[in-house]
Write a protein that holds these residues in place. Sequence first.
Motif, PDB file in Angstrom:
ATOM      1  N   GLN A  42      -3.173   4.999 -16.070  1.00 35.38           N
ATOM      2  CA  GLN A  42      -4.582   5.131 -15.737  1.00 35.38           C
ATOM      3  C   GLN A  42      -4.767   4.952 -14.234  1.00 35.38           C
ATOM      4  OE1 GLN A  42      -6.433   6.044 -18.220  1.00 35.38           O
ATOM      5  NE2 GLN A  42      -4.955   5.573 -19.826  1.00 35.38           N
ATOM      6  N   SER A  43      -5.376   5.932 -13.585  1.00 30.77           N
ATOM      7  CA  SER A  43      -5.671   5.799 -12.162  1.00 30.77           C
ATOM      8  C   SER A  43      -6.925   4.951 -11.971  1.00 30.77           C
ATOM      9  CB  SER A  43      -5.858   7.178 -11.528  1.00 30.77           C
ATOM     10  OG  SER A  43      -6.922   7.875 -12.155  1.00 30.77           O
ATOM     11  N   GLY A  44      -7.155   4.495 -10.751  1.00 29.06           N
ATOM     12  CA  GLY A  44      -8.323   3.677 -10.474  1.00 29.06           C
ATOM     13  C   GLY A  44      -8.032   2.190 -10.471  1.00 29.06           C
ATOM     14  N   SER A  45      -6.770   1.793 -10.314  1.00 34.61           N
ATOM     15  CA  SER A  45      -6.422   0.378 -10.243  1.00 34.61           C
ATOM     16  C   SER A  45      -6.620  -0.145  -8.824  1.00 34.61           C
ATOM     17  CB  SER A  45      -4.963   0.167 -10.670  1.00 34.61           C
ATOM     18  OG  SER A  45      -4.753   0.634 -11.980  1.00 34.61           O
ATOM     19  N   GLN A  46      -6.919  -1.427  -8.727  1.00 38.24           N
ATOM     20  CA  GLN A  46      -7.110  -2.081  -7.443  1.00 38.24           C
ATOM     21  C   GLN A  46      -5.938  -3.030  -7.183  1.00 38.24           C
ATOM     22  OE1 GLN A  46      -9.909  -1.721  -5.250  1.00 38.24           O
ATOM     23  NE2 GLN A  46     -10.416   0.015  -6.578  1.00 38.24           N
ATOM     24  N   ILE A  47      -5.451  -3.045  -5.948  1.00 31.46           N
ATOM     25  CA  ILE A  47      -4.431  -4.016  -5.543  1.00 31.46           C
ATOM     26  C   ILE A  47      -5.112  -5.112  -4.732  1.00 31.46           C
ATOM     27  CG2 ILE A  47      -2.384  -4.385  -4.134  1.00 31.46           C
ATOM     28  CD1 ILE A  47      -1.384  -1.696  -4.918  1.00 31.46           C
ATOM     29  N   ILE A  48      -4.944  -6.361  -5.175  1.00 28.53           N
ATOM     30  CA  ILE A  48      -5.519  -7.495  -4.463  1.00 28.53           C
ATOM     31  C   ILE A  48      -4.393  -8.462  -4.106  1.00 28.53           C
ATOM     32  CG2 ILE A  48      -7.722  -7.221  -5.644  1.00 28.53           C
ATOM     33  CD1 ILE A  48      -7.037  -9.572  -7.402  1.00 28.53           C
ATOM     34  N   VAL A  49      -4.649  -9.315  -3.137  1.00 28.99           N
ATOM     35  CA  VAL A  49      -3.659 -10.281  -2.664  1.00 28.99           C
ATOM     36  C   VAL A  49      -4.263 -11.678  -2.775  1.00 28.99           C
ATOM     37  CG1 VAL A  49      -2.237 -11.038  -0.721  1.00 28.99           C
ATOM     38  CG2 VAL A  49      -2.653  -8.594  -1.090  1.00 28.99           C
ATOM     39  N   ASN A  50      -3.559 -12.572  -3.493  1.00 27.08           N
ATOM     40  CA  ASN A  50      -4.069 -13.928  -3.709  1.00 27.08           C
ATOM     41  C   ASN A  50      -5.487 -13.898  -4.266  1.00 27.08           C
ATOM     42  OD1 ASN A  50      -1.802 -15.353  -3.057  1.00 27.08           O
ATOM     43  ND2 ASN A  50      -2.487 -15.943  -1.014  1.00 27.08           N
ATOM     44  N   ASN A  51      -5.712 -13.011  -5.248  1.00 28.39           N
ATOM     45  CA  ASN A  51      -6.991 -12.881  -5.932  1.00 28.39           C
ATOM     46  C   ASN A  51      -8.089 -12.311  -5.046  1.00 28.39           C
ATOM     47  OD1 ASN A  51      -5.889 -14.345  -8.264  1.00 28.39           O
ATOM     48  ND2 ASN A  51      -6.093 -16.149  -6.965  1.00 28.39           N
ATOM     49  N   LYS A  52      -7.715 -11.762  -3.889  1.00 32.67           N
ATOM     50  CA  LYS A  52      -8.716 -11.260  -2.952  1.00 32.67           C
ATOM     51  C   LYS A  52      -8.454  -9.797  -2.619  1.00 32.67           C
ATOM     52  CE  LYS A  52      -9.658 -15.682  -0.729  1.00 32.67           C
ATOM     53  NZ  LYS A  52      -9.861 -16.373   0.563  1.00 32.67           N
ATOM     54  N   SER A  53      -9.534  -9.053  -2.460  1.00 33.32           N
ATOM     55  CA  SER A  53      -9.414  -7.634  -2.152  1.00 33.32           C
ATOM     56  C   SER A  53      -8.865  -7.426  -0.751  1.00 33.32           C
ATOM     57  CB  SER A  53     -10.782  -6.958  -2.270  1.00 33.32           C
ATOM     58  OG  SER A  53     -10.726  -5.625  -1.831  1.00 33.32           O
ATOM     59  N   THR A  54      -8.054  -6.380  -0.594  1.00 36.37           N
ATOM     60  CA  THR A  54      -7.583  -5.998   0.743  1.00 36.37           C
ATOM     61  C   THR A  54      -8.581  -5.088   1.444  1.00 36.37           C
ATOM     62  OG1 THR A  54      -6.439  -4.023  -0.064  1.00 36.37           O
ATOM     63  CG2 THR A  54      -5.205  -6.098  -0.072  1.00 36.37           C
ATOM     64  N   TYR A  55      -9.479  -4.461   0.680  1.00 33.64           N
ATOM     65  CA  TYR A  55     -10.452  -3.486   1.167  1.00 33.64           C
ATOM     66  C   TYR A  55      -9.786  -2.283   1.820  1.00 33.64           C
ATOM     67  CZ  TYR A  55     -14.249  -6.746   0.257  1.00 33.64           C
ATOM     68  OH  TYR A  55     -15.146  -7.573  -0.356  1.00 33.64           O
ATOM     69  N   LEU A  56      -8.512  -2.055   1.527  1.00 31.09           N
ATOM     70  CA  LEU A  56      -7.796  -0.914   2.084  1.00 31.09           C
ATOM     71  C   LEU A  56      -7.480   0.076   0.976  1.00 31.09           C
ATOM     72  CD1 LEU A  56      -5.280  -2.734   4.460  1.00 31.09           C
ATOM     73  CD2 LEU A  56      -7.496  -1.739   5.050  1.00 31.09           C
ATOM     74  N   SER A  57      -7.333   1.333   1.341  1.00 31.02           N
ATOM     75  CA  SER A  57      -6.977   2.374   0.385  1.00 31.02           C
ATOM     76  C   SER A  57      -6.178   3.454   1.109  1.00 31.02           C
ATOM     77  CB  SER A  57      -8.245   2.978  -0.254  1.00 31.02           C
ATOM     78  OG  SER A  57      -9.076   3.569   0.740  1.00 31.02           O
ATOM     79  N   GLY A  58      -5.577   4.355   0.315  1.00 29.44           N
ATOM     80  CA  GLY A  58      -4.853   5.478   0.891  1.00 29.44           C
ATOM     81  C   GLY A  58      -3.711   5.041   1.785  1.00 29.44           C
ATOM     82  N   ASP A  59      -3.558   5.725   2.924  1.00 25.62           N
ATOM     83  CA  ASP A  59      -2.488   5.424   3.871  1.00 25.62           C
ATOM     84  C   ASP A  59      -2.544   3.985   4.362  1.00 25.62           C
ATOM     85  OD1 ASP A  59      -1.393   7.924   3.703  1.00 25.62           O
ATOM     86  OD2 ASP A  59      -2.418   8.719   5.475  1.00 25.62           O
ATOM     87  N   ASN A  60      -3.759   3.478   4.573  1.00 25.89           N
ATOM     88  CA  ASN A  60      -3.889   2.116   5.094  1.00 25.89           C
ATOM     89  C   ASN A  60      -3.339   1.092   4.104  1.00 25.89           C
ATOM     90  OD1 ASN A  60      -5.192   3.053   7.436  1.00 25.89           O
ATOM     91  ND2 ASN A  60      -7.165   3.091   6.384  1.00 25.89           N
ATOM     92  N   LEU A  61      -3.572   1.299   2.811  1.00 25.91           N
ATOM     93  CA  LEU A  61      -3.019   0.395   1.799  1.00 25.91           C
ATOM     94  C   LEU A  61      -1.506   0.494   1.770  1.00 25.91           C
ATOM     95  CD1 LEU A  61      -3.369  -1.576  -0.546  1.00 25.91           C
ATOM     96  CD2 LEU A  61      -3.667   0.401  -2.057  1.00 25.91           C
ATOM     97  N   MET A  62      -0.967   1.712   1.842  1.00 26.83           N
ATOM     98  CA  MET A  62       0.485   1.879   1.847  1.00 26.83           C
ATOM     99  C   MET A  62       1.110   1.215   3.075  1.00 26.83           C
ATOM    100  SD  MET A  62       1.254   3.430  -0.933  1.00 26.83           S
ATOM    101  CE  MET A  62      -0.086   2.393  -1.585  1.00 26.83           C
ATOM    102  N   ASN A  63       0.441   1.318   4.216  1.00 23.20           N
ATOM    103  CA  ASN A  63       0.957   0.672   5.424  1.00 23.20           C
ATOM    104  C   ASN A  63       1.050  -0.836   5.247  1.00 23.20           C
ATOM    105  OD1 ASN A  63       1.032   3.188   6.644  1.00 23.20           O
ATOM    106  ND2 ASN A  63      -0.952   2.940   7.652  1.00 23.20           N
ATOM    107  N   LEU A  64       0.030  -1.440   4.623  1.00 25.70           N
ATOM    108  CA  LEU A  64       0.057  -2.875   4.392  1.00 25.70           C
ATOM    109  C   LEU A  64       1.192  -3.268   3.446  1.00 25.70           C
ATOM    110  CD1 LEU A  64      -1.198  -5.720   4.572  1.00 25.70           C
ATOM    111  CD2 LEU A  64      -2.655  -5.072   2.630  1.00 25.70           C
TER     112      LEU A  64
END
Length: 798
Positions: A170-192
């Motif tokens: 299922q697409s539409g999943s969110q990746i968070i760090v230590n229970n907190k949103s990164t607010y990043l997506s796309g290339d920026n999320l991959m870079n992190l």
Amino acid sequence: MVNRFFFSVLLFIGFFSLNTYAQSIRISGRIIDDSGLAIPNCTVMLYHEQDSTLVSGVISDINGLFTVHANLKNSYLIEIYMLGFEKNISFLEVKTENIDMGDIRLKESAVSLSEITVTAAKNEIVFSPGKTIINLSSPLTQAGSNVLDVLKTMPGVFVSEDGTVSLNGQSGSQIIVNNKSTYLSGDNLMNLLRSMPATSVSKIELITHPSAQYDAAGNAGIINLQMDRHFFRGTSLAVNSRYTQGKYASGDVGFNYAYRDGKLCLFADYSYYTGKGYNDLNVIREDLDWVTQEPLGKFMHQHTYRKWKYDSHYYRVGFDYDISSKIYLGVYSNGFIMDRRQDGDISSRIVESDHPLRSELFTTNRNNKYPRSYAGGINMLYKPEEEVEWNNYFDFVYHNQPENQFQYDAFNDFVSGQQKQDTLKGDMGGKIRIYAGESNISFPLGKSKVRAGVKTSFVSVDNFTLYHNRSDNEWKEDVQLSRQFSYNENINAVYLQLETRFSDRLSTQIGFRVENTNVKGISQHYTHLFPSVTLEYKLPNGNALSALYSRRINRPNYNDMNPFVYIFDNYMHEQGNPDLKPSLSDNIELSFVWKDKMKASLFLLHVKDPISKSFHQEENDRILVYPDNLSSSYSYGLRLNSTVFSPVTWWKVSANLSLNYKRYKWFFFDKEEKASLFSPYAGLNNLFEFSKNWTAEINLSYRGKNADGQYSFKPMFIANAGIRRQIFKGNGTISFTVDDIFESNLLKGEVRMPGRFYNSRERELGRLFRLSFSYRLRQGKEAKAANRKRYVDESNRI
């Protein structure tokens, strides 16, 4: 009608829980050492005195406090143990409603840790209702030196290079760090994720049904990365390095440092990545009759080859401090700096039935990105008494991404003899500022546990593009492509959650979250209620049944709403859509856990207005790709997951299987279009232990035919293997791995739309050979009284 039904069910369960739970009692206490310091993470087990059957078990918290529940008028044995201490067993005869055992003192074991070999380890995979926890301390899950590599080995997780994250198909999943949103997506999320060292993460939580404590974002659930913490007094230093060779080479180095002494804990992480990569894309477009959809004998062949070079730095620093025995403070900062330089060549040839080569377009595209992202925050926890907590957070994120583009086009029409050359350059930039504050409280209410909280966040986005064309030996602004876009978002949330244990076997968790969203720049205002329900019934021998329901939302990310046009060449443009609406989902799951080793789940997911990439045919053979809302999507099926088990002593295996049926609906020029398919997913991780120091692994994954709106993906199979040796008395590791052994990681897809058929074949990176080294040094006392878990463990993402 459906909403009324669910609301009635929630009211019934809440009333039932408050009345039924009165039949149980609470046994509590505090575990300390000889010096009076609290001992966290102790195992507390409650048994029936007559037949020694297990009633319940818990782990002591950061203050050494614990609470277990039992039935009235019974005799019990309570067993408490912790590595490095003597086991404590007490007899309890329940005559009152609640029992406070007070301080329970554990004596240090007469045998020191240096005289014994510790072989115990965490369970690699743990199941709970709506959640699967993977501990990265297991060799079976340490599959890379950065977090992106590790995520690609997680059961049911698929991460594409464009930042799309799927969980259980299922697409539409969110990746968070230590229970907190990164607010990043796309290339920026991959870079992190590419910048974060794997050694900085202790466990990964795959949450299909997040509770009301979490933000409601993420239709398919969330993937929570829990950063590693320091659990003993002294110094810990871990270093790692890796060299990767594919078609091009890359490498990364990093370290994790932590120091704890008394009330203060300091930590710091750093990593550096450098390397080259490529993307090889072949596309065939075929023109069709708009009415009959029959081929017209006209084709376009496109070949795109992009090569890039990365340089990135990642850091994380902070400290935790015990102000008093009741107040704890945490401060952190993290960020990454990256330079990404890309050169691409695109060749486009148009062939017609009466012209073997009608025209040719050759495009050179150079694109440079320099993203910088910084985040920080402060956390404070106040714990005045047992089972009462009040925590407060303030966090900020600043992201800046300067970008420039240079493009040269050479066009040749072999029929008319026309030749044309164009030169385009662009300067783009985007700044995102985010501020968030949150306050949460938890306390007992009768026989239940109440959690409640409020949160507010403010997001400011400022983007611009400035394009120039070369004409008459001078640069002239292209006013049609040059734009500026500002966007401001405020989300206010409040939640209430009730956790009730009816008996030793039956428990519920009921939550309500309300989120109010206000957007300026595209003028959107809406408020939604997000209920969540979890029922669990534990059976003997580690078996359990659970039923879950949750409602979620998927808001458009900031790049998707940006109306700017990105030009690949004259035949392919990509653009954001400021008219996107948020999508809402209803998720139902029925699960059975067998002996804590296997989990089987039936699921149903309905999404209203799902967001997907859409393809639109424009003039001059150009295709415009943009995000759009489909009408709806349905997905239902079966998921099977296993923990790590051993068919024989030297072989460890974990497996997962997902069988999905998906159906999409959307409108194209007022005509309803439909797409449906059956989509299987499967994964198998194998660890072979040849000796104490030598291990090998083979990881296999298969993703069947899949769809995301108009775009459908063909099946994909990936095989990875490696060998690992421990050195320096187990403190160091050398490993050699091969990713994509058969070079079968090909993304093949097709799009059917009125008047056009689009077929693509894409390869990224290819087969990779990796040589890695890691070493961990620890100096100090092991986790006894000094293991005071005094850090703020955030219960919500920002």
